[in-house]
Design a protein around this motif. Sequence first.
Motif, PDB file in Angstrom:
ATOM      1  N   SER A  58      23.438 130.541  84.088  1.00 48.69           N
ATOM      2  CA  SER A  58      23.063 130.015  82.788  1.00 48.69           C
ATOM      3  C   SER A  58      22.518 128.588  82.931  1.00 48.69           C
ATOM      4  O   SER A  58      23.067 127.778  83.672  1.00 48.69           O
ATOM      5  CB  SER A  58      24.302 130.028  81.896  1.00 48.69           C
ATOM      6  OG  SER A  58      23.988 129.433  80.678  1.00 48.69           O
ATOM      7  N   GLY A  59      21.405 128.319  82.252  1.00 46.21           N
ATOM      8  CA  GLY A  59      20.843 126.972  82.250  1.00 46.21           C
ATOM      9  C   GLY A  59      19.883 126.681  83.395  1.00 46.21           C
ATOM     10  O   GLY A  59      19.376 125.570  83.517  1.00 46.21           O
ATOM     11  N   CYS A  60      19.582 127.673  84.248  1.00 43.22           N
ATOM     12  CA  CYS A  60      18.740 127.395  85.417  1.00 43.22           C
ATOM     13  C   CYS A  60      17.246 127.449  85.104  1.00 43.22           C
ATOM     14  O   CYS A  60      16.422 127.168  85.975  1.00 43.22           O
ATOM     15  CB  CYS A  60      19.074 128.352  86.562  1.00 43.22           C
ATOM     16  SG  CYS A  60      18.516 130.038  86.275  1.00 43.22           S
ATOM     17  N   GLY A  61      16.885 127.818  83.860  1.00 43.92           N
ATOM     18  CA  GLY A  61      15.468 127.780  83.489  1.00 43.92           C
ATOM     19  C   GLY A  61      14.782 129.131  83.361  1.00 43.92           C
ATOM     20  O   GLY A  61      13.554 129.198  83.222  1.00 43.92           O
ATOM     21  N   LYS A  62      15.543 130.209  83.357  1.00 45.58           N
ATOM     22  CA  LYS A  62      14.954 131.547  83.274  1.00 45.58           C
ATOM     23  C   LYS A  62      14.218 131.757  81.955  1.00 45.58           C
ATOM     24  O   LYS A  62      13.060 132.170  81.932  1.00 45.58           O
ATOM     25  CB  LYS A  62      16.059 132.626  83.394  1.00 45.58           C
ATOM     26  CG  LYS A  62      16.921 132.508  84.624  1.00 45.58           C
ATOM     27  CD  LYS A  62      17.983 133.601  84.664  1.00 45.58           C
ATOM     28  CE  LYS A  62      19.016 133.556  83.545  1.00 45.58           C
ATOM     29  NZ  LYS A  62      19.916 132.402  83.582  1.00 45.58           N
ATOM     30  N   THR A  63      14.925 131.503  80.848  1.00 44.33           N
ATOM     31  CA  THR A  63      14.333 131.742  79.533  1.00 44.33           C
ATOM     32  C   THR A  63      13.111 130.849  79.323  1.00 44.33           C
ATOM     33  O   THR A  63      12.084 131.308  78.813  1.00 44.33           O
ATOM     34  CB  THR A  63      15.386 131.504  78.431  1.00 44.33           C
ATOM     35  OG1 THR A  63      16.380 132.520  78.543  1.00 44.33           O
ATOM     36  CG2 THR A  63      14.769 131.558  77.042  1.00 44.33           C
ATOM     37  N   THR A  64      13.212 129.613  79.733  1.00 40.81           N
ATOM     38  CA  THR A  64      12.082 128.694  79.555  1.00 40.81           C
ATOM     39  C   THR A  64      10.864 129.201  80.327  1.00 40.81           C
ATOM     40  O   THR A  64       9.735 129.176  79.818  1.00 40.81           O
ATOM     41  CB  THR A  64      12.471 127.273  80.008  1.00 40.81           C
ATOM     42  OG1 THR A  64      13.641 126.868  79.285  1.00 40.81           O
ATOM     43  CG2 THR A  64      11.346 126.283  79.753  1.00 40.81           C
ATOM     44  N   THR A  65      11.073 129.689  81.538  1.00 42.10           N
ATOM     45  CA  THR A  65       9.967 130.240  82.330  1.00 42.10           C
ATOM     46  C   THR A  65       9.348 131.439  81.610  1.00 42.10           C
ATOM     47  O   THR A  65       8.125 131.549  81.473  1.00 42.10           O
ATOM     48  CB  THR A  65      10.468 130.671  83.730  1.00 42.10           C
ATOM     49  OG1 THR A  65      11.071 129.540  84.363  1.00 42.10           O
ATOM     50  CG2 THR A  65       9.330 131.202  84.588  1.00 42.10           C
TER      51      THR A  65
HETATM   52  N1  LIG Z   1      14.370 123.719  73.198  1.00 42.97           N
HETATM   53  C1  LIG Z   1      15.126 123.046  74.079  1.00 42.97           C
HETATM   54  N2  LIG Z   1      15.484 121.771  73.872  1.00 42.97           N
HETATM   55  C2  LIG Z   1      16.226 121.080  74.751  1.00 42.97           C
HETATM   56  N3  LIG Z   1      16.664 121.574  75.909  1.00 42.97           N
HETATM   57  C3  LIG Z   1      16.371 122.853  76.189  1.00 42.97           C
HETATM   58  C4  LIG Z   1      15.573 123.656  75.294  1.00 42.97           C
HETATM   59  N4  LIG Z   1      15.445 124.890  75.856  1.00 42.97           N
HETATM   60  C5  LIG Z   1      16.104 124.843  77.026  1.00 42.97           C
HETATM   61  N5  LIG Z   1      16.653 123.628  77.232  1.00 42.97           N
HETATM   62  C6  LIG Z   1      17.428 123.229  78.413  1.00 42.97           C
HETATM   63  O1  LIG Z   1      16.713 123.610  79.566  1.00 42.97           O
HETATM   64  C7  LIG Z   1      17.579 124.131  80.564  1.00 42.97           C
HETATM   65  C8  LIG Z   1      17.158 125.544  80.928  1.00 42.97           C
HETATM   66  O2  LIG Z   1      17.391 126.380  79.814  1.00 42.97           O
HETATM   67  P1  LIG Z   1      17.035 127.922  79.800  1.00 42.97           P
HETATM   68  O3  LIG Z   1      15.632 128.102  80.254  1.00 42.97           O
HETATM   69  O4  LIG Z   1      17.387 128.439  78.457  1.00 42.97           O
HETATM   70  O5  LIG Z   1      18.037 128.483  80.902  1.00 42.97           O
HETATM   71  P2  LIG Z   1      18.567 129.965  81.163  1.00 42.97           P
HETATM   72  O6  LIG Z   1      17.748 130.935  80.365  1.00 42.97           O
HETATM   73  O7  LIG Z   1      18.410 130.152  82.650  1.00 42.97           O
HETATM   74  O8  LIG Z   1      19.996 129.985  80.776  1.00 42.97           O
HETATM   75  C9  LIG Z   1      18.969 124.039  79.996  1.00 42.97           C
HETATM   76  O9  LIG Z   1      19.563 122.865  80.472  1.00 42.97           O
HETATM   77  C10 LIG Z   1      18.735 123.971  78.508  1.00 42.97           C
HETATM   78  O10 LIG Z   1      19.781 123.288  77.862  1.00 42.97           O
END
Ligand SMILES: Nc1ncnc2c1ncn2[C@@H]1O[C@H](COP(=O)(O)OP(=O)(O)O)[C@@H](O)[C@H]1O
Length: 362
Positions: free
Chosen positions: A45-52
């Motif tokens: 969790s938090g490694c950047g998967k969703t953001t990618t």
């Molecule tokens: N909209 C946002 N605003 C601030 N921080 C974010 C936002 N989206 C993601 N993050 C941060 O970016 C990092 C990666 O998040 P995310 O891509 O959701 O990880 P995962 O899907 O691997 O759990 C986390 O530290 C998260 O808190």
Amino acid sequence: MSAVGIRVEHVSKRFSHRVKGLVYAVQDVSLTVQPGELLTLLGPSGCGKTTTLRMIAGFERPDAGRVFIGEQDVTDLMANQRNIGFVFQNYALFPHLTVFENVAYGLRVKRMDGAEIATAVHDVLQMVGLAGYDRQFPNQLSGGEQQRVALARATVIRPRVLLFDEPLSNLDAKLRVHMRRELQQLQKQLSITAVYVTHDQEEAMAISDRIVVMSQGAIAQEGTAESLYRQPASEFVAQFIGRTNLLTARVLSVEADGTVLDVRGVRLTLSGQSPHAQVGRPVRLVVRPEVVGIAGPERAIGLAGVVAARMFLGEKVEYHVRLGDDLVQVTSYNPRNVFAPGDAVTLTLPTEGIPLLPGGTA
Ligand SMILES: Nc1ncnc2c1ncn2[C@@H]1O[C@H](COP(=O)(O)OP(=O)(O)O)[C@@H](O)[C@H]1O
Ligand SMILES: [Mg+2]
């Protein structure tokens, strides 16, 4: 329609954090998805998967880098111009619309003709095993059925790529395992390029053609499930993919036919060489529980330990064996191996199939 690939080139995304300031969610990530391939982004969790994934989808704009779908640079396109299907963990169905209208939604937006919509929706509902569910509302469906509706809605628009963000995480364990196979079969049947996000390594191993392991916004390693399991490039990957014991050893000599190690005072020769093996230096051995042999203390050659715990799991027995400060996990498929907590045992390691990693203190 033939499948298209995806190319992500050096993308980064920063967010401002109330305490930490500007932090990278994703930093300089590059990856390629082959046409028709199911690629999984796996990591804690938090490694950047969703953001990618959201940058591929167009829900998030990268601060740097480009995204290509097929040969088209889509970096500056809005999500609705990219022709992608997206399936979320929480289904995100419209609660006030029937199953039919939920699935038809994307086609209505495209102003498709009513008769064509009916045919397309029925076809896709059939495909996901929901024929006859047209008039149900989401709250009349189980979690698994709702996720099938979400899948139908994502595929009915005939997207160029399908993106999944933890699509099975809300389902109970048994259904999750069952739906894995369904998802994978559907993806192969449609031969559609897919990127799949999960934090569940077993799920990733079960469904993926290839896995990209992420850690702290970057790619730790990529490969097939098997290559990641057999050749992890770091302790992080070794521990994240499957279960592992990490034992520290010292390199005694490097010979033509193998590497001679001192593991807790016991000489062990591993066949082959490793770039991490330098005489006199410590290395870490990636020892999977199923490769460790366990025998009674009468066996003289091996690592002497004491059974700390034993779990009978039907086709196998799991032992925790104390070796000094280390607790070694051992999986035994031999029903005649019966040891109880407190028993002295000897552990043996095979000469092949134990990857070496740098580091440790010995
Ligand atoms: N909209 C946002 N605003 C601030 N921080 C974010 C936002 N989206 C993601 N993050 C941060 O970016 C990092 C990666 O998040 P995310 O891509 O959701 O990880 P995962 O899907 O691997 O759990 C986390 O530290 C998260 O808190
Ligand atoms: Mg996520």
